[in-house]
Design an enzyme around this catalytic site. Structure first.
Site, mmCIF file in Angstrom:
data_model
loop_
_atom_site.group_PDB
_atom_site.id
_atom_site.type_symbol
_atom_site.label_atom_id
_atom_site.label_comp_id
_atom_site.label_asym_id
_atom_site.label_seq_id
_atom_site.Cartn_x
_atom_site.Cartn_y
_atom_site.Cartn_z
ATOM 1 N N HIS A 1 -12.945 3.074 0.175
ATOM 2 C CA HIS A 1 -13.041 1.440 1.172
ATOM 3 C C HIS A 1 -14.041 0.187 1.044
ATOM 4 C CE1 HIS A 1 -12.929 5.176 4.470
ATOM 5 N NE2 HIS A 1 -11.471 4.236 4.158
ATOM 6 N N GLU B 1 -8.492 -5.711 5.377
ATOM 7 C CA GLU B 1 -8.082 -4.282 4.126
ATOM 8 C C GLU B 1 -6.144 -5.939 3.318
ATOM 9 O OE1 GLU B 1 -8.764 -0.860 5.115
ATOM 10 O OE2 GLU B 1 -9.611 -0.811 3.537
ATOM 11 N N ARG C 1 -3.044 -1.933 -3.608
ATOM 12 C CA ARG C 1 -3.758 -1.660 -3.294
ATOM 13 C C ARG C 1 -3.846 -0.195 -4.150
ATOM 14 N NH1 ARG C 1 -5.218 3.180 1.110
ATOM 15 N NH2 ARG C 1 -7.044 3.585 0.933
ATOM 16 N N ASN D 1 0.865 -1.403 -0.241
ATOM 17 C CA ASN D 1 -0.111 -0.223 0.140
ATOM 18 C C ASN D 1 0.714 0.815 -0.404
ATOM 19 O OD1 ASN D 1 -1.302 2.281 0.691
ATOM 20 N ND2 ASN D 1 -2.924 1.084 2.511
ATOM 21 N N ARG E 1 -11.694 15.302 7.509
ATOM 22 C CA ARG E 1 -12.862 15.642 6.177
ATOM 23 C C ARG E 1 -14.265 15.891 7.154
ATOM 24 N NH1 ARG E 1 -10.952 10.145 3.576
ATOM 25 N NH2 ARG E 1 -9.213 10.740 2.928
#
Ligand code: ADP
Length: 396
Positions: free
Chosen positions: A179, A381, A90, A9, A240
């Site tokens: 996601h 993940e 990823r 990643n 965010r």
């Protein structure tokens, strides 16, 4: 027999990696190189023969992956001694071209490069990770796993924004969602906890980490999700804003002379829990709230209220809900968020059990007879990327 996948990643200044057995999900080693390109980079590696934790300069992603390969040699397991079947990458944005993971080749690299305008912060870093890994590990197949792919099943009325058609046609303006790897993994785990086939259950999955998103999952497929063209839309996150009036951009340009970039940056990096309370880390918000800090109290209330609104909206989207599933750092650990977000929803068949919610060790936070289960499921993940990489190889 084990089937190891090296999962990578790559962020703009970081490279996270783990060597995962796609069958068991067990990680033989994990590591992270941070602050790539700065004076002092930080590299941690956890392997079977010990842990590394060093500060030394790492110039770029190539040097970071070289440092990782050295750490595998020193702290194990040496990459040559493990049966590695693939490298799984990823990739944040797959646009509408990628509804599934795909083998990396030059065409894929060109397609992901074309998507850079949709994910200017993420896709270039992901591409850098892919290119470096292909150079250093040329004999292994490389598979790209997209954060957006799981949401490619959204129906047009859920992914279409009501904007001029030219925007949609020329610039690809639509909801993509993110996601996806986590939502897909967690949906599978939730079905297992319920003892049902994922194709038979309807779920509202709430991934609450630094980034947060909600997904309505019908029979194992995503039918709506809260993040949009970018990961900014939807729930309140660490930094965010999530949903807001789109007129705010123009208003700030007029009254404060703020450029689109400035407002964009503030909404992505200075908003959310941080904008509301001054702290982006949920644990710190909780500490301040417990100490009587009014801003932290409001941050918690805004965060949970937004969650409740999405639960209501996705309940209506699905019509019948079997479980509400919480995952990621906040979702798994913050019992007070789960309680507040679902408070007063008994009329919808959602009954949180305060005792089980405080310690959901079997995964259940709802009462025995709650028509809608409330589940707490750890996400993984890396394991999902490893599994999907192996599936791509098997289908070749
Ligand atoms: P990422 O999205 O980067 O993978 P995580 O899923 O680890 O992040 O989630 C990070 C968030 O989870 C942070 O806001 C952190 O404060 C929160 N978190 C982690 N542990 C706890 C805990 N025990 N209680 C409440 N919040 C927690």
């Amino acid at each position: 027999m084990s089937e190891h996948v090296l999962v990578i990643n790559a962020g703009s200044s970081s490279l996270k990696y783990s060597l995962v057995d796609a069958k068991s999900g067990e990680a033989a080693a994990t590591g992270l190189v941070e602050r790539i390109g700065e004076d002092q980079s930080h590299h941690v590696h956890h392997g079977p023969h010990g842990d590394a934790d060093d500060d030394h300069p790492v110039a770029d992603h190539e040097a970071a992956l070289e440092a990782a390969v050295r750490a595998f040699e020193t702290h194990g397991p040496a990459l040559g001694d493990v049966d590695i079947v693939a490298v799984g990458h990823r990739v944040v944005h797959g646009g509408d071209q990628f509804a599934a993971p795909a083998l990396v080749d030059d065409d894929l690299i060109a397609a992901v490069t074309d998507l850079v305008p949709l994910a200017p912060l993420h896709n270039p870093a992901n591409l850098e990770g892919i290119e470096v890994a292909r150079r250093l590990l040329p004999d292994l197949p490389h598979v790209a796993v997209f954060d957006t792919a799981f949401h490619q099943t959204l129906p047009p009325y859920a992914y279409t924004y009501a904007v001029p058609s030219a925007w949609r046609e020329e610039y690809g303006i639509r909801r993509y969602g993110f996601h996806g790897t986590s939502h897909s993994f967690v949906a599978g785990q939730a079905a297992r906890l319920l003892g049902r086939d994922v194709r038979d259950v309807n779920l509202i999955v709430l991934h609450l980490g630094n980034g947060c998103s909600a997904t309505a999952v019908r029979g194992g497929t995503s039918v709506d999700t809260s993040m949009g063209l970018t990961p900014l839309e939807g729930l309140v996150m660490g930094t965010r804003s999530g949903d807001l009036d789109p007129a705010i951009h123009g208003h700030l340009a007029r009254v404060a002379g703020r450029s689109a970039e400035e407002t964009d940056r503030a909404l992505n990096s200075e908003s959310g829990l941080k904008g509301l309370s001054g702290a982006n880390d949920f644990r710190e918000v909780s500490r301040r709230r417990a100490a009587g800090d009014e801003r932290a109290r409001l941050a918690f209330d805004v965060y949970c209220y937004r969650l409740k609104k999405y639960v209501g909206a996705y309940y209506a989207v699905l019509g019948r809900v079997d479980a509400i599933v919480f995952t990621a750092g906040v979702g798994q650990h913050a019992a007070d968020v789960r309680a507040a977000a679902l408070h007063g929803l008994e009329g919808l068949g959602i009954h949180v059990d305060p005792v089980r919610n405080a310690d959901p060790d079997d995964g259940f936070a709802s009462t025995e007879d709650s028509p809608v289960a409330v589940l707490v499921v750890p996400t993984n993940e890396e394991w999902e990327i490893a599994r999907q990489a192996v599936e791509v190889l098997a289908s070749r």
